[in-house]
Design a protein around this motif. Sequence first.
Motif, PDB file in Angstrom:
ATOM      1  N   GLU A  36      -0.072  -6.015  -8.262  1.00  0.00           N
ATOM      2  CA  GLU A  36       0.823  -6.563  -9.633  1.00  0.00           C
ATOM      3  C   GLU A  36       2.234  -5.878  -8.744  1.00  0.00           C
ATOM      4  N   ILE A  37       1.923  -5.106  -7.562  1.00  0.00           N
ATOM      5  CA  ILE A  37       3.039  -4.800  -6.389  1.00  0.00           C
ATOM      6  C   ILE A  37       3.218  -6.001  -5.490  1.00  0.00           C
ATOM      7  N   THR A  38       3.908  -6.415  -5.306  1.00  0.00           N
ATOM      8  CA  THR A  38       5.042  -6.424  -4.069  1.00  0.00           C
ATOM      9  C   THR A  38       6.760  -6.120  -3.134  1.00  0.00           C
ATOM     10  N   THR A  39       6.109  -6.324  -2.671  1.00  0.00           N
ATOM     11  CA  THR A  39       7.395  -5.589  -1.648  1.00  0.00           C
ATOM     12  C   THR A  39       9.096  -5.711  -1.840  1.00  0.00           C
ATOM     13  N   LEU A  40       8.898  -7.608  -1.744  1.00  0.00           N
ATOM     14  CA  LEU A  40      10.626  -7.306  -2.287  1.00  0.00           C
ATOM     15  C   LEU A  40      11.241  -7.179  -3.146  1.00  0.00           C
ATOM     16  N   SER A  41       9.888  -7.355  -4.409  1.00  0.00           N
ATOM     17  CA  SER A  41      10.333  -7.332  -5.443  1.00  0.00           C
ATOM     18  C   SER A  41      10.503  -6.146  -5.996  1.00  0.00           C
ATOM     19  N   TYR A  42       9.600  -4.914  -5.618  1.00  0.00           N
ATOM     20  CA  TYR A  42       9.748  -3.809  -5.554  1.00  0.00           C
ATOM     21  C   TYR A  42      11.516  -2.968  -4.998  1.00  0.00           C
ATOM     22  N   LEU A  43      11.283  -3.747  -4.032  1.00  0.00           N
ATOM     23  CA  LEU A  43      12.583  -3.644  -3.424  1.00  0.00           C
ATOM     24  C   LEU A  43      13.914  -3.267  -4.432  1.00  0.00           C
ATOM     25  N   LEU A  44      13.552  -4.408  -4.996  1.00  0.00           N
ATOM     26  CA  LEU A  44      15.304  -5.281  -6.100  1.00  0.00           C
ATOM     27  C   LEU A  44      15.377  -4.518  -7.026  1.00  0.00           C
ATOM     28  N   VAL A  91       0.748  -1.251   0.177  1.00  0.00           N
ATOM     29  CA  VAL A  91      -0.161   0.344  -0.277  1.00  0.00           C
ATOM     30  C   VAL A  91       0.471   0.804  -0.076  1.00  0.00           C
ATOM     31  N   GLU A  92       1.956   1.171   1.022  1.00  0.00           N
ATOM     32  CA  GLU A  92       3.155   2.152   0.357  1.00  0.00           C
ATOM     33  C   GLU A  92       3.612   2.603  -0.465  1.00  0.00           C
ATOM     34  N   ILE A  93       3.967   1.452  -1.496  1.00  0.00           N
ATOM     35  CA  ILE A  93       5.135   1.591  -2.339  1.00  0.00           C
ATOM     36  C   ILE A  93       3.550   2.540  -3.446  1.00  0.00           C
ATOM     37  N   ILE A 146     -15.360  -6.636  -4.006  1.00  0.00           N
ATOM     38  CA  ILE A 146     -15.766  -6.148  -3.242  1.00  0.00           C
ATOM     39  C   ILE A 146     -15.309  -5.624  -1.430  1.00  0.00           C
ATOM     40  N   ALA A 147     -15.016  -6.331  -0.745  1.00  0.00           N
ATOM     41  CA  ALA A 147     -14.736  -5.936   0.482  1.00  0.00           C
ATOM     42  C   ALA A 147     -13.271  -5.820   0.549  1.00  0.00           C
ATOM     43  N   LYS A 148     -12.468  -6.271  -0.772  1.00  0.00           N
ATOM     44  CA  LYS A 148     -10.427  -6.336  -1.267  1.00  0.00           C
ATOM     45  C   LYS A 148     -10.481  -4.648  -1.486  1.00  0.00           C
ATOM     46  N   LYS A 149     -11.103  -4.445  -2.262  1.00  0.00           N
ATOM     47  CA  LYS A 149     -11.749  -3.024  -2.760  1.00  0.00           C
ATOM     48  C   LYS A 149     -11.957  -2.019  -1.938  1.00  0.00           C
ATOM     49  N   PHE A 150     -12.308  -2.368  -0.832  1.00  0.00           N
ATOM     50  CA  PHE A 150     -13.065  -1.069   0.667  1.00  0.00           C
ATOM     51  C   PHE A 150     -11.638  -1.246   1.241  1.00  0.00           C
ATOM     52  N   ARG A 151     -11.055  -2.542   1.471  1.00  0.00           N
ATOM     53  CA  ARG A 151     -10.397  -2.270   2.585  1.00  0.00           C
ATOM     54  C   ARG A 151      -8.782  -2.290   1.735  1.00  0.00           C
ATOM     55  N   LEU A 152      -8.552  -2.173   0.609  1.00  0.00           N
ATOM     56  CA  LEU A 152      -6.899  -1.563   0.179  1.00  0.00           C
ATOM     57  C   LEU A 152      -7.119   0.189   0.365  1.00  0.00           C
ATOM     58  N   LYS A 153      -8.642   0.508  -0.034  1.00  0.00           N
ATOM     59  CA  LYS A 153      -8.910   1.989  -0.529  1.00  0.00           C
ATOM     60  C   LYS A 153      -9.009   3.068   1.221  1.00  0.00           C
ATOM     61  N   ARG A 154      -8.911   1.581   2.629  1.00  0.00           N
ATOM     62  CA  ARG A 154      -8.941   2.286   3.195  1.00  0.00           C
ATOM     63  C   ARG A 154      -7.446   2.055   4.299  1.00  0.00           C
ATOM     64  N   GLU A 155      -7.043   1.069   3.978  1.00  0.00           N
ATOM     65  CA  GLU A 155      -5.865   0.706   4.221  1.00  0.00           C
ATOM     66  C   GLU A 155      -4.233   1.839   3.858  1.00  0.00           C
ATOM     67  N   MET A 156      -4.834   2.478   1.760  1.00  0.00           N
ATOM     68  CA  MET A 156      -4.729   3.697   1.255  1.00  0.00           C
ATOM     69  C   MET A 156      -4.277   5.056   2.668  1.00  0.00           C
ATOM     70  N   ARG A 157      -6.151   5.372   2.494  1.00  0.00           N
ATOM     71  CA  ARG A 157      -5.705   6.261   3.526  1.00  0.00           C
ATOM     72  C   ARG A 157      -4.931   6.500   4.815  1.00  0.00           C
ATOM     73  N   ASP A 158      -4.908   4.882   5.513  1.00  0.00           N
ATOM     74  CA  ASP A 158      -4.191   5.244   7.002  1.00  0.00           C
ATOM     75  C   ASP A 158      -2.550   5.013   6.425  1.00  0.00           C
TER      76      ASP A 158
END
Length: 252
Positions: free
Chosen positions: A74-82, A56-58, A159-171
């Motif tokens: 499409e994002i994974t943290t380790l892949s992004y870092l490497l 989410v932060e990435i 739908i639940a995933k969409k709302f969860r990701l939006k909440r995590e983005m706000r956080d």
Amino acid sequence: MLSLNDIEVIKEQSYACFPSQFSNICKVYPLKMEEIIKMGSDKYKGYLNLLLLTEVEIAKMIEEKAKIEVDLSEITTLSYLLQSAKLSDSFLLDLQNAFTTFIKEEVLLLPKINAVLIGNDFSKKRLITEENFSDFQDILRIQNRRPIEEPPPENESPIAKKFRLKREMRDAVKKKQQQKNGTGLSTCDLLGIAETFHIDWRNCSVYSFYVLLERHQLKEKWQQDIQMLCAGAESQKLKTKYWGESLDKKDE
């Protein structure tokens, strides 16, 4: 994913400054406060925050820089870092130093296979991969008194995933703003409080340092509440809690 028993064992080891075993790959070491002061708290926080990045932060960073909406799937943290390390020598050095700070072994970054080799013997295949990186992150979170990210619910609907990701983005935005505003006490302030409570902070791990500070502050508040109750204050307004209770229950 770490089990509840794993988490308790890591907490105990972190308090006592003992390393925790990360699968059969390597040991992860809790830093002592003295080590952090020597390296500089900014560098420590920089290395830790780098390794604890979330998808989410990435995504938020990419959206802010590129002005495009990012698909989190499409994002994974380790892949992004490497892959970022592959494009920048300075970032590569920072990432290597971040891993070695907490693992205390040589590491080799392998962007082609999205893995980090621990040690210099490839035949042993001690690899941090996308599959086990979240466990590595959780060990670091526990050792450094950071909250563990809750896994998404099983069989989560789109739908639940969409709302969860939006909440995590706000956080994530709120967290970044708090860091920018510099909320909370400085490391120097915390060391001064620790000295006041006669805490030997030099030999404390990060985990035990914050546990002891919280415990002393709770005890001090409890003693003040008892004095106020004896002076006639109403117990319901004070909501006095015994300082020896579990710290995990202090906000209940």
